[in-house]
Design an enzyme around this catalytic site. Structure first.
Site, PDB file in Angstrom:
ATOM      1  N   GLN A   1     -22.677   9.782  29.609  1.00 21.83           N
ATOM      2  CA  GLN A   1     -21.940  11.602  29.477  1.00 21.83           C
ATOM      3  C   GLN A   1     -22.338  12.659  30.633  1.00 21.83           C
ATOM      4  O   GLN A   1     -23.454  12.264  31.438  1.00 21.83           O
ATOM      5  CB  GLN A   1     -23.490  11.317  28.019  1.00 21.83           C
ATOM      6  CG  GLN A   1     -22.485  13.024  27.016  1.00 21.83           C
ATOM      7  CD  GLN A   1     -21.258  12.201  26.770  1.00 21.83           C
ATOM      8  OE1 GLN A   1     -20.706  10.823  26.628  1.00 21.83           O
ATOM      9  NE2 GLN A   1     -20.864  13.604  26.245  1.00 21.83           N
TER      10      GLN A   1
ATOM     11  N   LYS B   1     -19.621   8.755  19.163  1.00 20.25           N
ATOM     12  CA  LYS B   1     -19.544   6.859  19.909  1.00 20.25           C
ATOM     13  C   LYS B   1     -20.579   5.984  19.419  1.00 20.25           C
ATOM     14  O   LYS B   1     -19.358   5.443  19.663  1.00 20.25           O
ATOM     15  CB  LYS B   1     -19.408   7.646  21.205  1.00 20.25           C
ATOM     16  CG  LYS B   1     -19.053   8.327  22.668  1.00 20.25           C
ATOM     17  CD  LYS B   1     -18.910   8.999  23.673  1.00 20.25           C
ATOM     18  CE  LYS B   1     -18.195  10.107  24.173  1.00 20.25           C
ATOM     19  NZ  LYS B   1     -18.425  10.378  25.606  1.00 20.25           N
TER      20      LYS B   1
ATOM     21  N   ASP C   1     -15.408   4.842  31.352  1.00 25.44           N
ATOM     22  CA  ASP C   1     -14.546   5.832  31.556  1.00 25.44           C
ATOM     23  C   ASP C   1     -13.616   6.055  32.686  1.00 25.44           C
ATOM     24  O   ASP C   1     -12.488   7.139  32.589  1.00 25.44           O
ATOM     25  CB  ASP C   1     -15.238   6.671  31.896  1.00 25.44           C
ATOM     26  CG  ASP C   1     -16.616   7.896  30.628  1.00 25.44           C
ATOM     27  OD1 ASP C   1     -15.861   7.978  29.535  1.00 25.44           O
ATOM     28  OD2 ASP C   1     -17.102   7.862  30.760  1.00 25.44           O
TER      29      ASP C   1
END
Ligand code: GUN
Length: 279
Positions: free
Chosen positions: A91, A47, A114
């Protein structure tokens, strides 16, 4: 036809780089990595690499494997309140002692790149604009870019997870598909998957989707990221299914790279909607 997620992702990252430079913004993404799971560490690195590629500044907050929920919440509070930070990604999965729903709830919805915050999930259910979960969003981009018709199609999603299966089903429904969600308790899975014009597998079980489960000509999207003997493989028996399907995503090189593109897009969106002037 192979649905080349990697190629598509590279093209979209180039476009994104151009857009970011033209808009004169420098979006900033903060990632939060808790513990030392090597797969999670690798995803976070990927990422950050994508951020570098498109001109997004990124910072990584690392906490030890033994971190407590309140330690994670403290760090999130700092990131939430930091005006330099546009997007926050925690994460997943988090170590088992951490209250994951509480952590997801703690990210400011406007920084939730997200799309996992209940408020953003609610926007998805309501069909309102808002950040969409990265993997389902990336899959919708693949379908759109390859001209796979969703309107009126029967889409079958295997998996009901909060991060992939559920938002995937909702996005397909918003795109006018008729959607069936299957999961571990579904009876006669193959009888249902054989009806699918679009079959999305997010089950997390290697080679679970076999050729007899696929309607000839169907579009098959493999979300599986299973590590078997050190090798990444999907949920779909690619060799056999690719001779039945009309179009199929490979693993690796299918959905994965598009998830990262969606994250970059969501981060730019978050930055733009915070109206931070160019520096
Ligand atoms: N773990 C695996 N995929 C994802 C993702 O898209 N977002 C986050 N936050 N964690 C993940």
């Amino acid at each position: 036809m192979i649905l080349d997620g990697k190629g598509l992702a590279d093209r979209r990252l180039e476009l994104l780089k151009k857009e970011i430079s033209e808009r004169g913004v420098t979006p900033t993404l903060a990632t939060v990595l808790v513990g030392d799971d090597p797969a999670s560490a690798m995803y976070v690195r990927m990422k950050h690499r994508a951020c570098d590629q498109v001109g997004i500044r990124s910072v990584n907050v690392e906490l030890p494997e033994g971190a407590t929920t309140s330690e994670v919440l403290d760090r999130l509070k700092m990131l939430n309140e930091d005006p330099e930070i546009d997007g926050i990604l925690v994460q997943l999965p988090l170590p088992s002692q951490i209250d994951t729903p509480q952590v997801i709830n703690a990210v400011y919805p406007e920084k939730d790149v997200d799309g996992y915050h209940p408020q953003n999930m609610g926007k998805l259910v309501g069909g309102l604009p808002g950040p969409r979960s990265c993997t389902p969003k990336g899959i919708m981009t693949i379908l759109n870019e390859y001209g796979v018709q969703t309107s009126g199609a029967h889409a079958v999603v295997i998996g009901r997870s909060v991060d992939v299966g559920r938002p995937m089903a909702l996005l397909l429904m918003l795109a006018d598909a008729t959607v069936t969600i299957c999961h571990s308790k579904t009876r006669d899975l193959a009888a249902i998957t054989r009806q699918a014009d679009i079959l999305v597998s997010a089950a997390g079980r290697p080679t679970m989707v076999t050729a007899d489960m696929v309607k000839p000509g169907a579009t098959v999207i493999d979300v599986g990221t299973n590590h078997v003997n050190g090798k990444l493989c999907g949920d779909v028996d690619f060799q056999a299914v690719s001779s039945v399907a009309g179009a199929i995503t490979p693993v690796p090189g299918g959905v994965g790279p598009m998830t990262i593109v969606s994250l970059m897009e969501n981060t730019l969106e978050a930055a733009l909607s915070r109206c931070r002037p160019a520096q």
